[in-house]
Motif scaffolding. Structure first.
Motif, PDB file in Angstrom:
ATOM      1  N   GLY A  28       0.788  -1.229   0.000  1.00 34.39           N
ATOM      2  CA  GLY A  28       0.000   0.000   0.000  1.00 34.39           C
ATOM      3  C   GLY A  28       0.819   1.276   0.000  1.00 34.39           C
ATOM      4  N   GLU A  29       2.143   1.147  -0.060  1.00 27.96           N
ATOM      5  CA  GLU A  29       3.013   2.319   0.020  1.00 27.96           C
ATOM      6  C   GLU A  29       3.729   2.592  -1.302  1.00 27.96           C
ATOM      7  OE1 GLU A  29       4.386   2.405   4.692  1.00 27.96           O
ATOM      8  OE2 GLU A  29       5.686   1.416   3.240  1.00 27.96           O
ATOM      9  N   VAL A  30       4.238   3.816  -1.411  1.00 31.74           N
ATOM     10  CA  VAL A  30       5.126   4.187  -2.511  1.00 31.74           C
ATOM     11  C   VAL A  30       6.384   4.798  -1.912  1.00 31.74           C
ATOM     12  CG1 VAL A  30       3.255   4.565  -4.158  1.00 31.74           C
ATOM     13  CG2 VAL A  30       4.087   6.476  -2.780  1.00 31.74           C
ATOM     14  N   LEU A  31       7.484   4.698  -2.644  1.00 32.86           N
ATOM     15  CA  LEU A  31       8.722   5.355  -2.245  1.00 32.86           C
ATOM     16  C   LEU A  31       8.796   6.681  -2.969  1.00 32.86           C
ATOM     17  CD1 LEU A  31      11.488   5.201  -0.745  1.00 32.86           C
ATOM     18  CD2 LEU A  31      12.438   4.290  -2.891  1.00 32.86           C
ATOM     19  N   VAL A  32       9.007   7.769  -2.210  1.00 33.50           N
ATOM     20  CA  VAL A  32       9.058   9.107  -2.779  1.00 33.50           C
ATOM     21  C   VAL A  32      10.437   9.705  -2.553  1.00 33.50           C
ATOM     22  CG1 VAL A  32       8.102  11.460  -2.658  1.00 33.50           C
ATOM     23  CG2 VAL A  32       6.595   9.480  -2.390  1.00 33.50           C
ATOM     24  N   ARG A  33      11.025  10.225  -3.612  1.00 34.43           N
ATOM     25  CA  ARG A  33      12.239  11.025  -3.485  1.00 34.43           C
ATOM     26  C   ARG A  33      11.791  12.454  -3.197  1.00 34.43           C
ATOM     27  NH1 ARG A  33      14.602  13.858  -7.457  1.00 34.43           N
ATOM     28  NH2 ARG A  33      13.625  12.543  -9.057  1.00 34.43           N
ATOM     29  N   VAL A  34      12.089  12.941  -2.016  1.00 37.60           N
ATOM     30  CA  VAL A  34      11.549  14.215  -1.537  1.00 37.60           C
ATOM     31  C   VAL A  34      12.254  15.391  -2.215  1.00 37.60           C
ATOM     32  CG1 VAL A  34      11.159  15.656   0.496  1.00 37.60           C
ATOM     33  CG2 VAL A  34      10.950  13.160   0.670  1.00 37.60           C
ATOM     34  N   SER A  35      11.462  16.313  -2.739  1.00 40.45           N
ATOM     35  CA  SER A  35      11.988  17.547  -3.317  1.00 40.45           C
ATOM     36  C   SER A  35      12.013  18.676  -2.299  1.00 40.45           C
ATOM     37  CB  SER A  35      11.144  17.970  -4.525  1.00 40.45           C
ATOM     38  OG  SER A  35      11.084  16.959  -5.504  1.00 40.45           O
ATOM     39  N   ALA A  36      10.981  18.734  -1.459  1.00 44.23           N
ATOM     40  CA  ALA A  36      10.885  19.787  -0.453  1.00 44.23           C
ATOM     41  C   ALA A  36       9.898  19.341   0.616  1.00 44.23           C
ATOM     42  CB  ALA A  36      10.428  21.102  -1.072  1.00 44.23           C
ATOM     43  N   PHE A  37      10.080  19.852   1.822  1.00 49.38           N
ATOM     44  CA  PHE A  37       9.128  19.588   2.895  1.00 49.38           C
ATOM     45  C   PHE A  37       8.887  20.875   3.667  1.00 49.38           C
ATOM     46  CE2 PHE A  37      13.319  18.643   4.660  1.00 49.38           C
ATOM     47  CZ  PHE A  37      13.312  19.278   5.901  1.00 49.38           C
ATOM     48  N   ALA A  38       7.740  20.955   4.304  1.00 48.54           N
ATOM     49  CA  ALA A  38       7.377  22.140   5.080  1.00 48.54           C
ATOM     50  C   ALA A  38       7.683  21.928   6.551  1.00 48.54           C
ATOM     51  CB  ALA A  38       5.895  22.460   4.899  1.00 48.54           C
ATOM     52  N   VAL A  39       7.954  23.008   7.235  1.00 45.75           N
ATOM     53  CA  VAL A  39       8.110  22.995   8.692  1.00 45.75           C
ATOM     54  C   VAL A  39       6.841  23.596   9.282  1.00 45.75           C
ATOM     55  CG1 VAL A  39       9.438  23.857  10.658  1.00 45.75           C
ATOM     56  CG2 VAL A  39      10.610  23.229   8.533  1.00 45.75           C
ATOM     57  N   ASN A  40       6.204  22.879  10.188  1.00 44.99           N
ATOM     58  CA  ASN A  40       4.977  23.406  10.783  1.00 44.99           C
ATOM     59  C   ASN A  40       5.049  23.345  12.303  1.00 44.99           C
ATOM     60  OD1 ASN A  40       4.202  20.732  11.562  1.00 44.99           O
ATOM     61  ND2 ASN A  40       3.380  20.381   9.516  1.00 44.99           N
ATOM     62  N   TRP A  41       3.975  23.825  12.928  1.00 47.82           N
ATOM     63  CA  TRP A  41       3.986  23.915  14.386  1.00 47.82           C
ATOM     64  C   TRP A  41       4.040  22.544  15.043  1.00 47.82           C
ATOM     65  CZ3 TRP A  41       5.065  28.030  17.148  1.00 47.82           C
ATOM     66  CH2 TRP A  41       4.963  29.285  16.543  1.00 47.82           C
ATOM     67  N   ALA A  42       3.466  21.541  14.404  1.00 47.66           N
ATOM     68  CA  ALA A  42       3.555  20.193  14.968  1.00 47.66           C
ATOM     69  C   ALA A  42       5.007  19.747  15.066  1.00 47.66           C
ATOM     70  CB  ALA A  42       2.763  19.212  14.104  1.00 47.66           C
ATOM     71  N   ASP A  43       5.829  20.080  14.063  1.00 47.06           N
ATOM     72  CA  ASP A  43       7.245  19.721  14.102  1.00 47.06           C
ATOM     73  C   ASP A  43       7.944  20.366  15.290  1.00 47.06           C
ATOM     74  OD1 ASP A  43       6.937  18.342  11.665  1.00 47.06           O
ATOM     75  OD2 ASP A  43       7.280  20.179  10.531  1.00 47.06           O
ATOM     76  N   LEU A  44       7.640  21.638  15.534  1.00 51.84           N
ATOM     77  CA  LEU A  44       8.267  22.354  16.643  1.00 51.84           C
ATOM     78  C   LEU A  44       7.859  21.760  17.985  1.00 51.84           C
ATOM     79  CD1 LEU A  44       8.832  24.339  14.293  1.00 51.84           C
ATOM     80  CD2 LEU A  44       8.319  26.202  15.870  1.00 51.84           C
ATOM     81  N   LEU A  45       6.573  21.450  18.131  1.00 54.27           N
ATOM     82  CA  LEU A  45       6.081  20.895  19.391  1.00 54.27           C
ATOM     83  C   LEU A  45       6.599  19.484  19.616  1.00 54.27           C
ATOM     84  CD1 LEU A  45       2.388  22.196  19.238  1.00 54.27           C
ATOM     85  CD2 LEU A  45       4.224  23.054  20.707  1.00 54.27           C
ATOM     86  N   GLU A  46       6.699  18.683  18.534  1.00 57.00           N
ATOM     87  CA  GLU A  46       7.264  17.338  18.663  1.00 57.00           C
ATOM     88  C   GLU A  46       8.719  17.411  19.114  1.00 57.00           C
ATOM     89  OE1 GLU A  46       4.636  15.028  15.240  1.00 57.00           O
ATOM     90  OE2 GLU A  46       6.698  15.616  14.838  1.00 57.00           O
ATOM     91  N   ARG A  47       9.472  18.295  18.485  1.00 47.20           N
ATOM     92  CA  ARG A  47      10.893  18.441  18.830  1.00 47.20           C
ATOM     93  C   ARG A  47      11.058  18.846  20.293  1.00 47.20           C
ATOM     94  NH1 ARG A  47      12.285  23.514  16.919  1.00 47.20           N
ATOM     95  NH2 ARG A  47      12.123  24.050  19.129  1.00 47.20           N
ATOM     96  N   ALA A  48      10.146  19.685  20.789  1.00 48.76           N
ATOM     97  CA  ALA A  48      10.224  20.164  22.167  1.00 48.76           C
ATOM     98  C   ALA A  48       9.645  19.171  23.165  1.00 48.76           C
ATOM     99  CB  ALA A  48       9.498  21.506  22.286  1.00 48.76           C
ATOM    100  N   GLY A  49       9.050  18.071  22.672  1.00 48.84           N
ATOM    101  CA  GLY A  49       8.448  17.094  23.568  1.00 48.84           C
ATOM    102  C   GLY A  49       7.102  17.506  24.102  1.00 48.84           C
ATOM    103  N   ARG A  50       6.384  18.349  23.339  1.00 52.19           N
ATOM    104  CA  ARG A  50       5.108  18.887  23.813  1.00 52.19           C
ATOM    105  C   ARG A  50       3.943  18.500  22.913  1.00 52.19           C
ATOM    106  NH1 ARG A  50       6.352  25.040  23.876  1.00 52.19           N
ATOM    107  NH2 ARG A  50       4.160  25.161  24.468  1.00 52.19           N
ATOM    108  N   TYR A  51       4.164  17.533  22.028  1.00 50.00           N
ATOM    109  CA  TYR A  51       3.085  17.138  21.114  1.00 50.00           C
ATOM    110  C   TYR A  51       2.500  15.805  21.579  1.00 50.00           C
ATOM    111  CZ  TYR A  51       0.460  16.952  16.753  1.00 50.00           C
ATOM    112  OH  TYR A  51      -0.549  16.928  15.826  1.00 50.00           O
ATOM    113  N   PRO A  52       1.184  15.775  21.901  1.00 50.42           N
ATOM    114  CA  PRO A  52       0.578  14.536  22.410  1.00 50.42           C
ATOM    115  C   PRO A  52       0.680  13.399  21.403  1.00 50.42           C
ATOM    116  CG  PRO A  52      -0.883  16.430  22.742  1.00 50.42           C
ATOM    117  CD  PRO A  52       0.226  16.888  21.845  1.00 50.42           C
TER     118      PRO A  52
END
Length: 328
Positions: free
Chosen positions: A25-49
């Motif tokens: 059910g999956e595909v392999l993607v060669r990533v061109s670009a990704f976004a940084v969002n608030w979930a990323d910041l909260l996960e990095r800080a250990g504050r994302y449930p």
């Protein structure tokens, strides 16, 4: 891009790991670009449930090219440029194996930078406005954090879907000017002006039928004062990192207000069929040129920490994007 422990941007590091293999059910993607969002910041800080324990590959929103198909997958075909949101993470990488159902062909009208940050904000905004918010033509709307990725999507989609007056909040005079350019009728600098007073003034004290909220904390609490009798408030996040202490049960039944929450990742994981109508509407608007993802700044892969800081400092207007493609 991983981190071995929770903390500030300094804990981020590029690590060498094996290229993942796409499973059923999956595909392999060669990533061109990704976004940084608030979930990323909260996960990095250990504050994302619910976030997994580090180390793990970060990132959720991406665009790239399909490199291989896993067992049982017929498309998108190898070579297709795709974009989407990976709820479990892993977008901040050269390659990611992701469910094919969570990726969509990129409209020709979008650049890689625009596509990298399009799915999360626009699919969330559409569901919040149409599915959860039940916007009727001509209804007034209050949009918070309207200069951000989600907020800018809300302003554009509300205008495209026939909203009445759009009242938008942003954190500076420069941002309020930009929000007006996207289609807001009233733009409020929330750092200097009480948005609840503005809503009461604009609506003659009645309030608005729909509030689109993503900040949490005091903003969520005060937003309940802005909902008209029988109106709706849709919460999709808490960029402030705080819940609200100003929620009265009586507010709901005395005024007939409905409050709902929405998380795109949960729908993608458990009810992807509910996301499909949003995908179709958003892709149609992109193709018609009636909506376009806003990119605040693009960072090279070597400067991911700076991208986190840029977003955390609330300097971004629209999406903060990291490109995996070397500069020419």
């Amino acid at each position: 891009m991983r981190f071995a422990r929770h903390g500030g941007p300094e804990v981020l590091s590029w690590d060498e790991v094996p290229v993942p293999q796409p499973g059923p059910g999956e595909v392999l993607v060669r990533v061109s670009a990704f976004a940084v969002n608030w979930a990323d910041l909260l996960e990095r800080a250990g504050r994302y449930p619910g976030a997994p324990a580090p180390p793990y590959v970060t990132g959720h929103d991406l665009t790239g090219v399909v490199e291989a198909l896993g067992p049982g997958v017929s498309g998108p075909a190898v070579g297709t440029r795709v974009f989407g949101v990976i709820p479990r993470g892993g977008a901040a990488a050269e390659y990611v194996a992701a469910p094919a159902a969570q990726l969509y062909p990129v409209p020709e009208t979008l650049s890689d930078a625009q596509a990298a940050g399009a799915a999360g904000p626009y699919l969330t905004a559409d569901a919040a406005i149409v599915t959860m918010g039940r916007l009727a033509e001509g209804e007034d709307v209050l949009v918070h954090a309207a200069a951000g990725a989600y907020g800018s999507a809300c302003v554009q989609l509300c205008r495209a879907y026939g909203a009445g007056r759009i009242i938008a909040t942003a954190g500076s005079d420069a941002k309020t000017e930009q929000v007006r350019a996207w289609g807001a009728d009233v733009a409020v600098n929330y750092t200097t002006t009480d948005f609840a007073e503005v809503v009461r003034e604009v609506t003659g004290g009645r309030g608005v039928p729909l509030v689109l909220e993503s900040v949490g904390g005091d903003v969520l609490g005060r937003s309940l004062e802005c909902v008209s009798p029988g109106g709706r408030l849709v919460s999709v996040g808490a960029s402030s990192g705080r819940s609200s202490s100003r929620f009265r049960l009586h507010t709901l039944f005395e005024l007939g207000i409905s409050v709902s929450g929405f998380t795109l990742g949960l729908w993608l994981e458990h009810h992807p069929e509910l996301v499909r109508p949003s995908v179709e509407r958003v892709l149609r608007l992109f193709a018609e040129g009636r909506a376009a993802p806003v990119v605040g700044r693009v960072f090279p892969a070597a400067e991911v920490a700076a991208a986190h800081e840029f977003l955390a400092d609330r300097r971004s207007v629209g999406r903060t994007v990291v490109t995996m493609t070397p500069a020419p």
